[in-house]
Motif scaffolding. Structure first.
Motif: not given
Length: 78
Positions: A17-28, A30-37
């Motif tokens: 979820t971090k927008p810094d671009g350091l994550f390399v890999g398949d984001p699918n 990991f479980p998705k973090k819930s977002q505010e609605n």
């Protein structure tokens, strides 16, 4: 071992979820973090909701517990 795996999975889900671009890999992976609605209702709409009686609050129709026996009691087959 299971606790370590859960911790790493949660850490990976947070890293995706971090927008810094350091994550390399398949984001699918990991479980998705819930977002505010957030929902915004007007005062009139909120006032309308106070007049509605939900079915969870009880009703005089539908299923009842008439004829039910207590837990652990054998079935009475006649």
């Amino acid at each position: 071992m299971a606790c370590v795996q859960r911790t790493l999975m949660n850490l990976g889900g947070l890293a995706v979820t971090k927008p810094d671009g350091l994550f390399v890999g398949d984001p699918n992976w990991f479980p998705k973090k819930s977002q505010e609605n957030r929902r915004g209702f007007s005062k009139d709409k909120l006032k309308e909701g106070q007049n509605v009686i939900g079915l969870q609050m009880g009703t005089n129709r539908g299923a009842s517990q008439a004829g039910m026996t207590g837990y652990g009691m054998p079935r009475q087959i006649l």
